[in-house]
Design a protein around this motif. Structure first.
Motif, short mmCIF file in Angstrom:
data_model
loop_
_atom_site.label_atom_id
_atom_site.label_comp_id
_atom_site.label_asym_id
_atom_site.label_seq_id
_atom_site.Cartn_x
_atom_site.Cartn_y
_atom_site.Cartn_z
N VAL A 187 21.06 91.74 8.09
CA VAL A 187 22.05 91.11 8.99
C VAL A 187 21.84 89.60 8.93
N ASP A 188 22.86 88.87 8.47
CA ASP A 188 22.65 87.42 8.34
C ASP A 188 23.57 86.60 9.24
N VAL A 189 24.27 87.24 10.18
CA VAL A 189 25.19 86.49 11.06
C VAL A 189 24.40 85.91 12.25
N PRO A 190 24.95 84.86 12.89
CA PRO A 190 24.27 84.32 14.07
C PRO A 190 24.17 85.38 15.18
N ILE A 191 23.03 85.41 15.85
CA ILE A 191 22.83 86.33 16.98
C ILE A 191 22.53 85.45 18.19
N VAL A 192 23.55 85.27 19.02
CA VAL A 192 23.45 84.30 20.12
C VAL A 192 22.96 85.00 21.39
N PRO A 193 21.91 84.48 22.02
CA PRO A 193 21.43 85.14 23.23
C PRO A 193 22.43 85.03 24.39
N GLY A 194 22.63 86.13 25.07
CA GLY A 194 23.43 86.14 26.30
C GLY A 194 22.52 85.79 27.46
N ILE A 195 22.97 84.86 28.30
CA ILE A 195 22.13 84.35 29.39
C ILE A 195 22.77 84.68 30.74
N MET A 196 22.03 85.37 31.58
CA MET A 196 22.52 85.64 32.94
C MET A 196 21.74 84.76 33.92
N PRO A 197 22.40 83.72 34.44
CA PRO A 197 21.72 82.91 35.46
C PRO A 197 21.39 83.78 36.67
N ILE A 198 20.32 83.44 37.37
CA ILE A 198 19.92 84.25 38.53
C ILE A 198 20.33 83.52 39.81
N THR A 199 21.24 84.17 40.55
CA THR A 199 21.66 83.54 41.82
C THR A 199 21.63 84.53 42.98
N GLU A 251 12.88 77.68 19.65
CA GLU A 251 12.41 78.58 18.59
C GLU A 251 13.54 79.13 17.72
N GLY A 252 14.70 78.51 17.81
CA GLY A 252 15.70 78.78 16.78
C GLY A 252 16.97 79.52 17.16
N ALA A 253 17.20 79.83 18.45
CA ALA A 253 18.47 80.50 18.80
C ALA A 253 19.63 79.57 18.42
N PRO A 254 20.69 80.12 17.82
CA PRO A 254 21.77 79.26 17.33
C PRO A 254 22.73 78.79 18.42
#
Ligand code: FAD
Length: 279
Positions: A187-199, A251-254
């Motif tokens: 798998v060579d496509v970008p894998i973007v982290p999903g971020i859930m802010p905590i509120t 550390e490299g997340a796109p």
């Protein structure tokens, strides 16, 4: 110039008040120059018109907007009609998902997995759409095994996905290991982290229970200890999630994809604390 690409996820509002609030949210977040915003889609088509209307609204605000599309509970014919409607509006980017049917509701439909939906979109519409798919660093709750889940993810990319957005997580190691394992499968496509802010403590625990994301014990216990002190929850949540995002980017997340729940404040503060001001 941002070193990374930002995106923000919204859901289609149900009331005029919600529409107005989302417009204000989008205006605030647009100062961060996101690559795109995305708008969720209720499985079985329950928000079909709302998703399209919201995407069109966002495009009018000058944002690149990507509707989500889920296949569970839908016929090929209805998916074909939705793809046509998206294309007619000049939409070129979408997030392709299986979706989850509410328990006890309806038939699975003609396409059982997101990989089949991606293949269907490519067969119907060629390269018109940029296709995002979902990825699960802590593995999908229904997966037979971590290995089987990684292989399912790779299948979605082989079917024609251009990039991936992950389920949210608070354990950066899970993300980096997932990315390494996916690369080993080609798998060579970008894998973007999903971020859930905590509120909000109870909402976070409820969502996490449903989607299989782990809230580490030290975070859950600290949040619980704040009781109704919303300010303390907010401050702690911002520290934790900003720290996570900083490590991911270092550390490299796109990119970072924020689950905004239609509010701007938390995502914007995290980006500003990281010094991200738009491309
Ligand atoms: P799939 O990739 O199809 O995987 C689902 C499960 O099936 C996994 O356990 C996988 O391992 C398994 N599997 C896949 N292929 C096979 C196969 N060939 N044989 C056996 N098992 C297989 N839901 C919505 O309803 N609307 C939304 O707008 C929405 N947006 C989302 C956005 C993001 C970024 C994410 C991460 C999730 C979103 N979801 C949304 C939730 C998502 O629909 C659910 O997590 C759903 O349960 C799985 O969808 P998927 O596309 O990942 O499914």
């Amino acid at each position: 110039m941002n070193p990374i690409e930002l995106s923000f996820e919204f859901f289609p509002p149900k009331t005029q008040e919600g529409v107005d609030k989302l417009r204000a949210t989008a205006t605030q977040l647009s100062t961060l120059k996101p690559k795109f915003v995305s708008v969720t889609f209720g499985a079985g088509g329950s928000t079909q018109q709302g998703t399209l209307d919201t995407v069109v609204d966002m495009m009018k605000q000058g944002l690149d907007a990507a509707p989500h599309l889920s296949c569970i509970g839908s016929s090929k014919e209805s998916l074909r009609a939705i793809l046509h409607a998206y294309r007619e509006q000049g939409i070129r980017h979408l997030v392709a998902l299986r979706g989850d049917l509410p328990s006890g509701m309806g038939e699975v439909g003609e396409l059982r997995y997101a990989s089949e939906l991606v293949g269907f979109i490519r067969a119907e519409q060629g390269d018109w759409f940029d296709i995002e798919v979902a990825a699960y660093p802590e593995y999908h709750p229904q997966a037979r095994s971590p290995k089987a889940d990684l292989e399912s993810f790779a299948r979605k990319v082989q079917a024609g996905a251009n990039s991936a957005i992950t389920q949210y997580f608070y354990n950066a190691d899970a993300y980096f290991r997932f990315v390494d394992d996916a690369r080993k499968l080609g798998v060579d496509v970008p894998i973007v982290p999903g971020i859930m802010p905590i509120t909000n403590y109870s909402q976070l625990m409820r969502f996490s229970e449903m989607c299989g994301a782990e809230v580490p014990k030290w975070i859950a216990r600290r949040l619980e200890s704040f009781g109704d002190d919303r300010e303390a929850i907010r401050a702690f949540g911002l520290d934790v999630v900003t720290g996570l995002c900083e490590r991911l980017v270092k550390e490299g997340a796109p990119g970072l994809h924020f689950y905004t729940l239609n509010g701007a404040a938390a995502s914007k503060t995290i980006c500003e604390r990281m010094g991200l001001r738009g491309q």
